[in-house]
Scaffold this active site. Structure first.
Site, PDB file in Angstrom:
ATOM      1  N   GLY A   1       3.474  -4.782   4.052  1.00  9.87           N
ATOM      2  CA  GLY A   1       3.755  -5.735   3.683  1.00  9.87           C
ATOM      3  C   GLY A   1       3.895  -6.597   4.724  1.00  9.87           C
ATOM      4  O   GLY A   1       3.019  -7.961   4.578  1.00  9.87           O
ATOM      5  N   GLY A   2       3.832  -6.752   5.799  1.00  9.03           N
ATOM      6  CA  GLY A   2       3.576  -7.785   6.989  1.00  9.03           C
ATOM      7  C   GLY A   2       1.824  -7.321   6.829  1.00  9.03           C
ATOM      8  O   GLY A   2       1.200  -8.575   6.920  1.00  9.03           O
ATOM      9  N   SER A   3       1.292  -6.620   7.341  1.00 12.93           N
ATOM     10  CA  SER A   3       0.116  -6.236   7.803  1.00 12.93           C
ATOM     11  C   SER A   3      -1.054  -6.975   6.087  1.00 12.93           C
ATOM     12  O   SER A   3      -1.916  -7.891   7.099  1.00 12.93           O
ATOM     13  CB  SER A   3      -0.332  -4.970   7.744  1.00 12.93           C
ATOM     14  N   SER A   4      -0.323  -6.468   4.885  1.00  9.90           N
ATOM     15  CA  SER A   4      -1.196  -7.481   3.848  1.00  9.90           C
ATOM     16  C   SER A   4      -0.993  -8.622   4.185  1.00  9.90           C
ATOM     17  O   SER A   4      -1.935  -9.824   3.630  1.00  9.90           O
ATOM     18  CB  SER A   4      -0.750  -6.436   3.181  1.00  9.90           C
TER      19      SER A   4
ATOM     20  N   ASP B   1      -2.935  -1.557  10.525  1.00 12.61           N
ATOM     21  CA  ASP B   1      -3.487  -1.293   8.858  1.00 12.61           C
ATOM     22  C   ASP B   1      -4.120  -2.795   7.966  1.00 12.61           C
ATOM     23  O   ASP B   1      -4.383  -2.716   7.137  1.00 12.61           O
ATOM     24  CB  ASP B   1      -1.713  -1.128   8.008  1.00 12.61           C
TER      25      ASP B   1
ATOM     26  N   ALA C   1       9.582  -1.015   5.577  1.00  9.16           N
ATOM     27  CA  ALA C   1       9.329   0.025   4.561  1.00  9.16           C
ATOM     28  C   ALA C   1       8.824   0.487   4.576  1.00  9.16           C
ATOM     29  O   ALA C   1       8.337   1.854   3.219  1.00  9.16           O
ATOM     30  CB  ALA C   1       9.676  -0.940   3.150  1.00  9.16           C
TER      31      ALA C   1
ATOM     32  N   LYS D   1       0.978  -1.080  -0.072  1.00  8.55           N
ATOM     33  CA  LYS D   1       0.160   0.080   0.463  1.00  8.55           C
ATOM     34  C   LYS D   1       1.246   0.750  -0.231  1.00  8.55           C
ATOM     35  O   LYS D   1       2.015   1.454   0.438  1.00  8.55           O
ATOM     36  CB  LYS D   1      -1.162  -0.191   1.177  1.00  8.55           C
TER      37      LYS D   1
END
Length: 283
Positions: free
Chosen positions: A103-106, A138, A99, A12
């Site tokens: 990414g981890g949340s997705s 997120d 970053a 995102k």
């Protein structure tokens, strides 16, 4: 043999991020525009008869135990649904870690969606949303992956029906930023949190990049990591519609109307060797 399935987990970008008041639970209220973009992690799942959760990855940057968000998401899914069994999860990581790209949340959210599909909608969307919110601020956004205005801690989402189409050149320098650190060190007295002129659909209908772009975490992050400003300055020379750091950083993106301009900017940023460079679009 268990059931085998696959899902993509997108990154995102935050086109707008205001940090409002700090809550008693330690989270901050925010007002943000979040869009999903075409940079993906890939999640492969195989169900197991035994009650175990296995994380497989070739990445050295990802924990493989109970502190992995994928492990937490799977554990909470099985506990909430009452389903007996387990899962083997293979993650192919393409979204840079820590970053500002979620990414981890997705990964966690998309795994919840995939498991719920495998087990024939064992949980309602409301239950999935509650699990996602418990995992991280997120995570709820990635359940549906729709461009949205995010409020609360990021869990109150209003889908944006129409948002102008752009290309984004995304540059991720080789440093990691702790989201927790960024929020703890943001200067709330400078964010204007007492003035609740929050972004709304009316602003988006008359979309102007220069008026929408804002990130209240950018100052504190760029002070500690000067490469953020360096990348912004380099991107600005490629004549984008705008430049901004995403989330808690350190990733920075430039916005382009024309794909050829975006491709040229991508090549220029690759030549500067300041980090990984991606050309992405809203999905």
């Amino acid at each position: 043999m268990g059931i085998e399935a696959f899902i993509k987990a997108p990154a995102k970008l935050n086109l707008h991020l205001r940090v409002l008041n700090r809550r008693e639970d330690g989270y901050h209220e925010i007002n943000s525009i979040m869009i999903p973009v075409s940079l993906y992690d890939f999640i492969y799942v195989r169900t197991l008869s035994e009650e175990t959760i296995e994380i497989l990855t070739e990445s050295d940057n990802i924990p493989k135990g109970k502190d992995n968000l994928l492990w937490i998401a799977a554990d909470r899914f099985f506990k909430s649904s009452g389903i007996k069994g387990g899962v083997s999860i293979k993650i192919v990581k393409n979204i840079p870690v820590a970053a500002g790209l979620g990414g981890g949340s997705s990964d966690a959210a998309r795994l919840l969606v995939l498991l719920n599909s495998i087990f024939k909608n064992a949980l309602t969307f409301t239950t999935l949303h509650n699990i996602a919110k418990e995992i991280g601020a997120d995570v709820p956004f990635f359940l549906r992956c729709k461009s949205s205005i995010a409020r609360g801690i990021g869990d109150i989402l209003e889908e944006i029906p129409h948002i102008p189409s752009f290309w984004y050149v995304l540059v991720c320098p080789p440093v990691r930023v702790s989201t927790k650190w960024a929020y703890e060190n943001v200067k709330l007295e400078l964010t204007g949190y007492e003035n609740s002129n929050n972004i709304s659909f009316q602003d988006i209908e008359d979309f102007s990049v220069s008026e929408i772009l804002r990130n209240d975490l950018e100052e504190v992050v760029s002070e500690r990591y000067p490469v953020v400003k360096e990348i912004e300055n380099l991107l600005s020379k490629t004549e984008p519609e705008g430049v901004l750091m995403s989330g808690s950083g350190p990733s920075v993106f430039g916005i382009y109307k024309d794909i050829d301009d975006a491709k040229e900017a991508k090549d220029i940023m690759i030549s500067h060797q300041v980090g990984d460079v991606f050309l992405v679009k809203e999905i």
